[in-house]
Design an enzyme around this catalytic site. Structure first.
Site, PDB file in Angstrom:
ATOM      1  N   ASP A  87      56.905 -54.402  -1.530  1.00 35.98           N
ATOM      2  CA  ASP A  87      55.528 -54.908  -1.282  1.00 35.98           C
ATOM      3  C   ASP A  87      54.871 -54.235  -0.132  1.00 35.98           C
ATOM      4  O   ASP A  87      55.540 -54.756   0.922  1.00 35.98           O
ATOM      5  CB  ASP A  87      55.340 -56.228  -1.840  1.00 35.98           C
ATOM      6  CG  ASP A  87      53.987 -56.827  -1.963  1.00 35.98           C
ATOM      7  OD1 ASP A  87      53.154 -56.359  -2.810  1.00 35.98           O
ATOM      8  OD2 ASP A  87      53.368 -57.604  -0.997  1.00 35.98           O
TER       9      ASP A  87
ATOM     10  N   GLU B 299      55.108 -49.606  -1.815  1.00 35.26           N
ATOM     11  CA  GLU B 299      53.725 -49.670  -1.820  1.00 35.26           C
ATOM     12  C   GLU B 299      53.010 -49.498  -0.502  1.00 35.26           C
ATOM     13  O   GLU B 299      53.218 -50.047   0.467  1.00 35.26           O
ATOM     14  CB  GLU B 299      53.285 -51.285  -2.341  1.00 35.26           C
ATOM     15  CG  GLU B 299      51.911 -51.368  -2.696  1.00 35.26           C
ATOM     16  CD  GLU B 299      51.655 -52.815  -2.722  1.00 35.26           C
ATOM     17  OE1 GLU B 299      50.505 -52.894  -3.650  1.00 35.26           O
ATOM     18  OE2 GLU B 299      52.176 -53.879  -2.401  1.00 35.26           O
TER      19      GLU B 299
END
Length: 551
Positions: free
Chosen positions: A201, A243
């Site tokens: 993330d 990400e």
């Protein structure tokens, strides 16, 4: 000859656990629910399963605020359930990708609780602290991605802590080697359980330079990831996808170029240029701009070309933060089925590893709640209040939320036409989309012409046809404003992929060197096309891929 890395041949399916499958009738999806649907995922043909976070969390941000990386949230089950999921998936040749959220923790994580206890805490420098500005306010004007200041005052110590997301998600201080070591140890314990890797993330934020306010792609993210690679997943050959909202193609090559052995960072990254392309400069995704296929094609072409020989693309239209693909890029009304199939063909015929978000394979659509109180996403709720205070109208902000709000992707997975045990009616606090009886898994599995079987065929083709994995990419009819078409070439084989991105019938002039070429139609959403006529009339959202053995 070096063998092909397994992740290049993979197809990844993302599950948002809260809304996927509820096994105990409490209204929230859970790990046992996911286990119960592994046969369905095996039938689809996927080989990697990415789980959004299931760790212990107060759920301020739907699990992306983690209070214990090595325990499972009670709403999802237990660690024994997690270990059974890993084993049951592996028995079906499906690897598990855990969502690794290490830019920040929850404010309920023991590290942060200890850090709050004293300026002399051993964990104080696990987080980022600054003295107030001269007026007593925040140290600078950095903004949180969820609205408001990125700094919150700890009144007990008189210092501010940094949070790029919710006030309850304090950023970790990656400059502290003890932070990195603790994270590496945690990752290794998960890898020891047999997972296949990690989706990371907002990983481009870990190298932030706080005082110059460089919050992404700062000085050290690559150093940190090289260390992480060597200490954890690298020697194991695990899959890693980062990400990276701010990444350029040049950045992506630094993160993932596989021939740069001295770097050894990630397998691939998620880039979002094609997603952000039609966001407003001032209001971002909350003020959506009209879709322009020529601009869209140029971005896809740029990334396909830049990463062609040295990097690797992650291919996706949607995820848990984004609108539904068929609502964003297709037609979720009259042409829902054919446009969903077109988008599937387009994505899976590009070069890279394709990702399917839960429900995409049955053509699930955006929600359209009229009342802001029907939404649960913290970003939408916070930014609604902030934008209204700035003068944006309720109607304009709701249009933005309808178009791009994360809750579009978080409504319950539609397993059947009516509510039954196992279908979370409100998870996670969201209403089920009331659609026709055809928009669900049960109906899709009974219909041989459904969107599901179109996806299944594409996944199978990827396993059967090396060209789909390794073939070169070259765009054709570049200036056509309604058609996105390209060639994939490997050896003497050429795959011609043609996609009408509009609800109109379109006349397409085929390039001279392809005219009258015949081949085998591998996939189509209207009648099969077996020859490229000089002028072809494409039906609304028509899409096909024609394999020519020798051009």
């Amino acid at each position: 000859m070096r063998s092909t890395p397994h992740w290049k041949e993979a197809v990844v399916y993302q599950v948002y656990p809260r809304s996927f499958m509820d096994s105990n009738g409490d209204g929230t999806g859970d790990l046992n629910g996911i286990i119960s649907k592994l046969d369905y995922l095996q039938q689809l043909g996927i080989t990697l399963l990415w789980l959004s976070p299931v760790y212990r969390s107060p759920m301020d941000d739907n699990g992306y605020d983690i209070s214990d990386y090595e325990e499972i949230a009670d709403i999802f089950g237990s660690m024994s359930d997690m270990e059974r999921l890993i084993a049951e998936a592996k028995a079906r040749d499906i690897g598990i990708l855990m969502d690794l959220v290490v830019n920040h923790t929850s404010d309920e994580h023991p590290w942060f609780i200890d850090a709050l206890s004293s300026k002399n805490s051993a964990y104080r420098d696990f987080y980022i602290w600054r003295a107030p500005a001269a007026d007593g306010g925040p140290p600078d004007d950095s903004r949180s991605n969820f609205g408001g200041s990125a700094w919150t005052l700890d009144e007990a110590s008189g210092e501010y802590y940094l949070h790029q997301f919710s006030t309850r998600q304090p950023d970790l201080n990656w400059e502290n080697p003890r932070v990195r070591e603790a994270i590496h140890a945690m990752m290794n314990r998960w890898l020891d359980k047999g997972i296949g890797g990690f989706r990371m993330d907002v990983i481009d934020l870990i190298g932030k330079e706080v005082d110059p306010q460089i919050m992404a792609n700062g000085r050290h993210p690559h150093l940190y990831l090289q260390q992480m690679n060597r200490a954890t997943f690298g020697p194991r050959g695990s899959v890693t996808v980062g990400e990276t909202w701010s990444a350029t193609p040049e950045d992506a090559l630094l993160y993932s170029a596989e021939e740069r052995q001295e770097r050894q960072e990630l397998t691939m990254v998620f880039q979002f240029e094609h997603i952000k392309l039609f966001w407003d400069e001032q209001y971002g995704k909350w003020c959506n701009q009209p879709f322009d296929l020529l601009r869209f094609k140029a971005v896809i072409d740029k990334w396909q070309t830049a990463l062609a020989d040295h990097g690797w693309n992650s291919l996706f239209w949607s995820n848990h933060d984004l609108p539904r693909a068929v609502s964003k890029f297709g037609d979720d009304g009259e042409y829902r089925v054919v446009s969903a199939k077109m988008l599937a063909t387009a994505l899976h015929c590009l070069k890279g590893t394709p990702y399917i978000y839960q429900g995409e394979e049955i053509g699930m659509t955006n929600v359209n709640f009229a009342d802001i109180d029907d939404y649960r996403d913290i970003e939408s709720l916070n930014l609604y209040q902030e934008r209204i205070a700035e003068g944006m109208s309720h109607e304009a902000m709701m249009r933005g939320i309808h178009a791009n709000g994360p809750d579009n992707a978080r409504t319950p997975m539609q397993w059947t036409a009516v509510h039954m045990p196992g279908l979370p009616p409100v998870s996670p606090g969201l209403r089920l989309i009331l659609t026709s009886g055809q928009w669900n898994v049960a109906a899709a599995l009974d219909d041989p012409d459904s969107v599901f079987y179109h996806y299944q065929k594409l996944v199978a083709l990827r396993k059967q046809l090396p060209l789909l994995v390794h073939g070169d990419f070259r765009q054709i009819v570049v200036e056509h404003p309604q058609v996105f078409a390209w060639l994939r070439t490997l050896g003497e084989q050429t795959l011609v992929v043609i996609n009408n991105f509009t609800r109109d019938a379109v006349m397409l002039a085929i390039p001279d060197n392809l005219q009258s070429q015949q081949g085998r139609c591998l996939i189509n959403n209207y009648a099969p096309r077996e020859q490229l006529e000089p002028i072809m009339e494409l039906q609304p959202y028509e899409s096909f891929a024609l394999l020519i053995e020798r051009l």
